[in-house]
Scaffold this motif. Structure first.
Motif, short mmCIF file in Angstrom:
data_model
loop_
_atom_site.label_atom_id
_atom_site.label_comp_id
_atom_site.label_asym_id
_atom_site.label_seq_id
_atom_site.Cartn_x
_atom_site.Cartn_y
_atom_site.Cartn_z
N SER A 276 8.07 -0.13 31.11
CA SER A 276 8.07 -1.50 30.61
C SER A 276 8.20 -1.53 29.09
CB SER A 276 6.80 -2.23 31.05
OG SER A 276 5.64 -1.55 30.60
N GLY A 277 7.51 -0.61 28.40
CA GLY A 277 7.65 -0.54 26.95
C GLY A 277 9.05 -0.16 26.54
N SER A 278 9.63 0.79 27.27
CA SER A 278 11.01 1.20 26.98
C SER A 278 11.98 0.04 27.19
CB SER A 278 11.39 2.37 27.89
OG SER A 278 12.76 2.69 27.77
N PHE A 279 11.75 -0.75 28.23
CA PHE A 279 12.65 -1.87 28.51
C PHE A 279 12.70 -2.86 27.34
CE2 PHE A 279 13.47 -6.13 30.22
CZ PHE A 279 14.66 -5.91 30.90
N ILE A 280 11.53 -3.25 26.86
CA ILE A 280 11.50 -4.24 25.77
C ILE A 280 12.01 -3.62 24.47
CG2 ILE A 280 10.03 -5.82 24.47
CD1 ILE A 280 8.10 -5.82 26.83
N ILE A 285 16.60 -2.40 20.25
CA ILE A 285 17.41 -1.32 19.66
C ILE A 285 18.83 -1.33 20.21
CG2 ILE A 285 17.59 1.19 19.41
CD1 ILE A 285 14.58 1.35 19.68
N GLY A 286 18.99 -1.75 21.48
CA GLY A 286 20.28 -1.61 22.16
C GLY A 286 21.43 -2.37 21.53
N GLY A 287 21.14 -3.46 20.81
CA GLY A 287 22.22 -4.24 20.21
C GLY A 287 22.66 -3.74 18.85
N ILE A 288 21.92 -2.79 18.25
CA ILE A 288 22.24 -2.33 16.90
C ILE A 288 23.61 -1.66 16.82
CG2 ILE A 288 21.44 -0.91 14.97
CD1 ILE A 288 19.69 -3.38 15.67
N PRO A 289 23.97 -0.75 17.76
CA PRO A 289 25.31 -0.14 17.68
C PRO A 289 26.45 -1.15 17.78
CG PRO A 289 23.89 1.13 19.12
CD PRO A 289 23.17 -0.15 18.83
N PHE A 290 26.19 -2.30 18.40
CA PHE A 290 27.20 -3.35 18.49
C PHE A 290 27.31 -4.13 17.17
CE2 PHE A 290 28.06 -7.89 19.51
CZ PHE A 290 29.36 -7.76 19.95
N LEU A 291 26.16 -4.32 16.50
CA LEU A 291 26.14 -5.13 15.28
C LEU A 291 26.65 -4.37 14.05
CD1 LEU A 291 22.75 -7.05 15.59
CD2 LEU A 291 25.05 -7.92 16.00
N GLN A 407 19.15 1.16 31.39
CA GLN A 407 20.50 0.61 31.27
C GLN A 407 20.50 -0.91 31.32
OE1 GLN A 407 22.92 2.38 30.29
NE2 GLN A 407 21.73 4.28 30.47
N MET A 408 19.59 -1.50 32.07
CA MET A 408 19.46 -2.95 32.06
C MET A 408 19.11 -3.44 30.66
SD MET A 408 17.34 -3.68 35.59
CE MET A 408 16.66 -5.18 34.88
N SER A 409 18.18 -2.75 30.02
CA SER A 409 17.74 -3.18 28.70
C SER A 409 18.85 -3.04 27.66
CB SER A 409 16.51 -2.39 28.26
OG SER A 409 16.79 -1.01 28.13
N ILE A 410 19.66 -1.99 27.77
CA ILE A 410 20.77 -1.82 26.84
C ILE A 410 21.80 -2.93 27.03
CG2 ILE A 410 22.70 -0.33 26.18
CD1 ILE A 410 20.96 2.06 26.88
N SER A 411 22.10 -3.25 28.30
CA SER A 411 23.03 -4.34 28.58
C SER A 411 22.50 -5.66 28.03
CB SER A 411 23.26 -4.46 30.09
OG SER A 411 24.10 -5.54 30.40
N PHE A 412 21.21 -5.93 28.27
CA PHE A 412 20.60 -7.15 27.76
C PHE A 412 20.53 -7.11 26.24
CE2 PHE A 412 17.95 -7.76 31.88
CZ PHE A 412 19.12 -8.02 32.57
N GLY A 413 20.37 -5.91 25.66
CA GLY A 413 20.30 -5.79 24.21
C GLY A 413 21.60 -6.18 23.54
N VAL A 414 22.73 -5.74 24.11
CA VAL A 414 24.04 -6.13 23.57
C VAL A 414 24.22 -7.64 23.68
CG1 VAL A 414 26.53 -5.91 23.86
CG2 VAL A 414 25.09 -3.89 24.06
N ALA A 415 23.83 -8.20 24.84
CA ALA A 415 23.95 -9.65 25.02
C ALA A 415 23.05 -10.40 24.05
CB ALA A 415 23.60 -10.02 26.47
N ALA A 416 21.82 -9.88 23.86
CA ALA A 416 20.88 -10.54 22.94
C ALA A 416 21.37 -10.49 21.51
CB ALA A 416 19.50 -9.89 23.06
N ALA A 417 21.93 -9.33 21.10
CA ALA A 417 22.45 -9.19 19.74
C ALA A 417 23.63 -10.14 19.50
CB ALA A 417 22.88 -7.75 19.48
N SER A 418 24.53 -10.21 20.48
CA SER A 418 25.68 -11.11 20.35
C SER A 418 25.23 -12.56 20.34
CB SER A 418 26.65 -10.86 21.51
OG SER A 418 27.73 -11.76 21.45
#
Length: 479
Positions: A276-280, A285-291, A407-418
């Motif tokens: 759960s901690g990793s997910f949040i 963190i997941g959107g940083i490579p996109f930004l 992988q769910m969190s990374i996908s959501f991270g890209v969406a959240a960053a965008s």
């Protein structure tokens, strides 16, 4: 899980080779993602879409991973780690080729989903093989070693991606996976241990449909949110359906003996905190490579090659300092490391919100280098804590849940960053560099704040949790 009758336990040489074989797949996945991130603005221009719309190409891959990872553990148990891992590399390589010949964003997204089907089996089956091969006391060092070759991908990816889009056609970004995949396929099929469960339970097909469709629908809602392509009522309706589907999975999994994802593992404190901690944390963190490429190329006017060079310090820090991770965890323990490290990551992400046209390059490099180190420590800690209290019979299920949530969190991270960027950019199709920088700065602040909040999850850990893996409390005799 046992070693199949057609194979024997790995020899000393085979045991030493396993991390390198797993690293081949990790290298290919990480290289693919980081090359693509650098090429986002160029590919968007070639396909006549807005740069922020390219999040569909990135998130569709990670979404595909989240949907198909749940069956990877069952497939490894049923057909053996060697066969499944080799098939995953083959499918990933085929998907890369098809991505390279795509000529519109819709076809590219479809091929990225196919590519994700292969990637979905590589990460969890690779981790499962490592867990089966090495004792818990050896796991942190072995996982850290695996990550070193895998981190060469993020180090080379941005520069290679910049060179490709500057001097060649963008499709070569995907073609570079083909020779790597062929070599990896040969080595894995020839040398990887073949662990399998002789008494594999039946596949939870109902659970697979409920969970996969629920996650896919939820990710789609996040994808289109803020683009005004659907009305508010339509989006709320889709969100409600996705919640019903996921709730249906929870109810179904509690009633059957062999669910797709064994949610009972969340009763383990270390597993619950790690996942759960990793997910949040990974959403932040997941959107940083996109930004970063958008900030460098669209906001600051860097060339693709310069943008790629600016991404290298993060991977260099992660790779060069990776072998210090076991000593840090052994000295301080999981609880102290995860709480303090998560807060530090959040502050660094918020600090990225100060980068502008007048920021010295050396300062950007220093900030990115520090971010690379703390990110690497975070990932190593969270990934290994998952198995701290899991029994040998539960490792496959733990690996599947951990990889799915990751992988769910990374996908959501890209969406959240965008989404966070789009909320502060007036017109994503006609945006000035100043407006783009402003929007990205606000996105950094939002993601940084979310990352800091995720530190609260790790507070439920006790000081000696995970000591079987970290060896925290033992006399420190080596780094």
């Amino acid at each position: 899980m046992t070693v199949s009758s057609s194979s024997s336990s790995p020899s000393v040489y085979g045991k030493r080779l396993v991390p390198w074989l797993v690293a081949v797949a990790f290298f290919m996945e990480s290289l693919d993602t980081t090359i693509l991130n650098t090429g986002v603005p160029t590919i968007a221009q070639a396909l006549n879409v807005a740069p922020l719309s390219m999040k569909a190409v990135l998130s569709s891959y990670t979404l595909s991973l989240a949907v198909f990872i749940p069956i990877s553990g069952w497939m490894a148990d049923r057909f053996g780690t060697r066969r499944v891992f080799a098939s995953a590399i083959a499918l990933f390589t085929l998907g890369s080729f098809l991505c390279g010949i795509s000529r519109n964003i819709h076809l590219l997204v479809a091929c990225r989903i196919l590519q994700g089907c292969g990637g979905a089996m590589m990460l969890p089956v690779g981790r499962l093989t490592m867990v089966q091969t090495f004792a818990k006391s050896e796991l942190i060092r072995a996982m850290s070693f695996v990550a070193i070759p895998g981190l060469i991908g993020p180090m080379l990816g941005p520069v290679v991606g910049g060179l490709i889009v500057a001097y060649f056609h963008w499709s070569i970004i995907f073609f570079v996976n083909i020779p790597i995949g062929l070599v990896g396929l040969y080595m894995v099929y020839r040398h990887l241990p073949d662990y399998r469960d002789e008494d594999t339970p039946p596949l939870d097909i109902v659970g697979m449909i409920l969970f996969g469709s629920g996650i896919a629908l939820l990710s789609y809602v996040l994808e289109v949110f803020g683009e005004h392509t659907l009305s508010g009522i339509e989006m709320l309706s889709l969100l409600a359906i996705s919640i019903v589907l996921l709730a249906g999975y929870g109810i179904n999994s509690a009633k059957i003996e062999f669910p797709l994802l064994r949610l009972a593992l969340f009763r383990l404190r270390t597993f619950r905190a790690a996942v759960s901690g990793s997910f949040i944390t990974r959403i932040g963190i997941g959107g940083i490579p996109f930004l970063f490429p958008l900030l460098y190329q669209v906001g600051l006017g860097f060339t693709p090659i310069e943008s790629g060079m600016m991404m290298m310090p993060q991977a260099m820090a992660a790779m060069s300092l990776k072998l210090t991770m076991p000593g840090i965890l052994r000295r301080f323990g999981y609880r102290t490391v995860l709480i303090s490290n998560t807060v530090m990551l959040g502050l660094l992400i918020m600090l990225f919100g100060t980068i502008g046209a007048g920021t010295p390059v050396w300062l950007i490099v220093l900030e990115v280098f520090c971010f690379g180190f703390f990110t690497s420590l975070q990932y190593t800690s969270m990934n290994t804590l998952v198995y701290a209290d899991a029994t040998e019979e539960e490792t496959s299920k733990a690996s599947t849940i951990s990889s799915t949530m990751q992988q769910m969190s990374i996908s959501f991270g890209v969406a959240a960053a965008s989404l966070a960027t789009a909320l502060f950019v007036p017109d994503r199709f006609h945006t000035s560099p100043e407006e783009m920088i402003h929007g990205i700065h606000k996105a950094f602040l939002c993601l940084g704040g979310l990352t800091i909040l995720s530190a609260l999850v790790f507070r439920e850990l006790k000081s000696n949790d995970g000591s079987a893996v970290s060896r925290h409390g033992d006399e420190i005799s080596e780094a």
